[in-house]
Design a protein around this motif. Structure first.
Motif: not given
Length: 147
Positions: A43-45, A59-65, A110-114
């Protein structure tokens, strides 16, 4: 019985997946994705968070540290976050990217699968948030009734 190629055997095994059977590998996957930390990491990613919603409010998927995830997931230990991220990476649900900076930057995405699983998990999270008052009321009624 005719001999099957490896591809045919994989295709047949896929048809034979049944999570109700104790030995089915899909059961182990269900165990993994039903973990609360897995659901919350996905959910966070998968969203910008409450302070940066997208046009639809989700919100849109994004990368996170790592540190961003640790702050977002209140109560998770460093060990549990690390184990959760490794298991999600192993399953191909997230990617880990290391950028050689000073200090080294590591991000998770997230990957496409994720992403396909995220959509389902977001729905479960939203359902839990929307129905929590009703569940708490039902628990209270159950706990106070005389049997």
């Amino acid at each position: 019985m005719p001999t099957m190629t490896a591809a045919q055997q994989r295709a047949q095994a896929k048809l034979d997946y049944d999570a109700f059977l104790a030995g089915c590998p899909s059961r182990r996957l269900l165990d993994r994705i039903s973990d609360k930390w897995v659901a919350l990491v996905l959910a966070a990613l998968g969203s910008d968070g409450p302070h940066r919603p997208g046009a639809d409010g989700v919100g849109e998927p994004r990368s996170m540290r790592y540190s961003e995830l640790a702050r977002r997931l209140a109560g998770i230990s460093q060990k549990m976050l690390t184990q959760t991220l490794r298991s999600l990476e192993r399953d191909g649900l997230i990617t880990r990217t290391v950028t050689p900076t000073v200090p080294v930057t590591v991000t998770y995405e997230l990957t496409e699968l994720g992403l396909s699983l995220h959509d389902l998990m977001r729905g479960v999270k939203e359902w839990a948030e929307a129905h929590m008052d009703e569940v708490l009321s039902n628990r209270e009624a159950y706990d106070t009734r005389v049997d």
